[in-house]
Design a protein around this motif. Structure first.
Motif, mmCIF file in Angstrom:
data_model
loop_
_atom_site.group_PDB
_atom_site.id
_atom_site.type_symbol
_atom_site.label_atom_id
_atom_site.label_comp_id
_atom_site.label_asym_id
_atom_site.label_seq_id
_atom_site.Cartn_x
_atom_site.Cartn_y
_atom_site.Cartn_z
ATOM 1 N N ALA A 93 114.804 -1.574 18.365
ATOM 2 C CA ALA A 93 114.794 -1.494 19.776
ATOM 3 C C ALA A 93 113.676 -1.027 20.539
ATOM 4 O O ALA A 93 113.386 -1.410 21.487
ATOM 5 C CB ALA A 93 115.895 -0.294 19.827
ATOM 6 N N LEU A 94 112.979 -0.048 19.839
ATOM 7 C CA LEU A 94 111.741 0.529 20.532
ATOM 8 C C LEU A 94 110.612 -0.821 20.744
ATOM 9 O O LEU A 94 109.944 -0.829 21.782
ATOM 10 C CB LEU A 94 111.321 1.678 19.778
ATOM 11 N N LEU A 95 110.570 -1.494 19.486
ATOM 12 C CA LEU A 95 109.772 -2.506 19.435
ATOM 13 C C LEU A 95 109.805 -3.661 20.469
ATOM 14 O O LEU A 95 109.136 -4.512 21.203
ATOM 15 C CB LEU A 95 109.776 -3.248 18.147
ATOM 16 N N ALA A 96 111.353 -4.036 20.735
ATOM 17 C CA ALA A 96 111.881 -4.966 21.567
ATOM 18 C C ALA A 96 111.685 -4.464 22.986
ATOM 19 O O ALA A 96 111.065 -5.323 24.061
ATOM 20 C CB ALA A 96 113.366 -5.279 21.367
ATOM 21 N N SER A 146 109.975 -8.949 9.867
ATOM 22 C CA SER A 146 111.308 -9.239 10.124
ATOM 23 C C SER A 146 111.500 -9.505 11.973
ATOM 24 O O SER A 146 112.541 -10.339 12.296
ATOM 25 C CB SER A 146 112.342 -8.613 9.828
ATOM 26 N N ALA A 147 110.483 -9.116 12.790
ATOM 27 C CA ALA A 147 110.633 -9.112 14.349
ATOM 28 C C ALA A 147 109.684 -10.284 14.761
ATOM 29 O O ALA A 147 109.362 -10.214 15.829
ATOM 30 C CB ALA A 147 110.312 -7.620 14.815
ATOM 31 N N GLY A 148 108.966 -10.862 13.455
ATOM 32 C CA GLY A 148 108.307 -12.176 13.938
ATOM 33 C C GLY A 148 106.614 -11.671 14.188
ATOM 34 O O GLY A 148 105.976 -12.601 14.527
ATOM 35 N N TRP A 149 106.293 -10.791 13.625
ATOM 36 C CA TRP A 149 104.803 -10.428 13.871
ATOM 37 C C TRP A 149 104.132 -11.137 12.608
ATOM 38 O O TRP A 149 104.865 -11.280 11.570
ATOM 39 C CB TRP A 149 104.580 -8.894 13.566
#
Length: 175
Positions: free
Chosen positions: A105-108, A138-141
């Motif tokens: 959530a922080l990353l988003a 997993s978040a697309g980095w």
């Protein structure tokens, strides 16, 4: 999730300092050596308020009451040819709050705010082999490469670091 202005960084500096000290004590490589005292962590956060006030840094925090459970920052590039990018910094989740989606959530939140600010390229570095790598991948980095002996772990051992980047949708800057 709350974006902190300079006064907010000062107001929550104690909770942010506790989070930083706990994160370092837990073994996370976030730029500090163990043991990290609360006074040193507090001074570090209080110094960040000037960067927030000047627009060089954006900070978000989440928690329950005055207890900060997670934070993330975006350090904006100052050079005219770099204003399209920012560095994701100090993504930290309290050990007691891990595994509940707060890091994601922080990353988003940071990614969404970057797009709103006209930033479409983010980068970060993290200790190679750390649990954070799973989150970023997993978040697309995308990993750009690994640098050996880049930074010392909290215990003072030189460790490799992986550099990541992520392209975001381009928008018109609002910052």
């Amino acid at each position: 999730m709350r974006r902190l202005d300079a006064a907010g960084v000062r107001r929550y500096a104690g909770g942010l300092a506790d989070l930083l000290a706990d994160t370092v004590h837990g073994g996370a490589s976030v730029g500090f050596l163990a043991p990290l005292g609360r006074a040193e962590a507090l001074a570090w956060w209080e110094e960040r308020a000037a960067d927030v006030a000047a627009g060089r840094l954006a900070v978000w925090a989440d928690g329950d009451g005055d207890r900060v459970l997670g934070t993330v920052g975006l350090a904006f590039a100052a050079k005219p040819n770099s204003r399209h990018r920012a560095e994701l910094v100090k993504l930290m989740v309290h050990p007691a709050a891990r595994g509940r989606g707060l890091g994601r959530a922080l990353l988003a939140t940071a990614e969404t705010a970057a797009v709103a600010a006209g930033v479409f390229l983010l980068h970060l570095d993290t200790e190679t082999g750390s649990p954070a790598e799973h989150l970023y991948r997993s978040a697309g980095w995308t990993p750009a490469g690994t640098v050996p002996d880049y930074a010392a772990s909290p215990e003072g051992l030189l460790r490799p670091t992986t550099i990541y980047y992520k392209r975001l949708p381009a928008t018109t800057p609002t910052r």
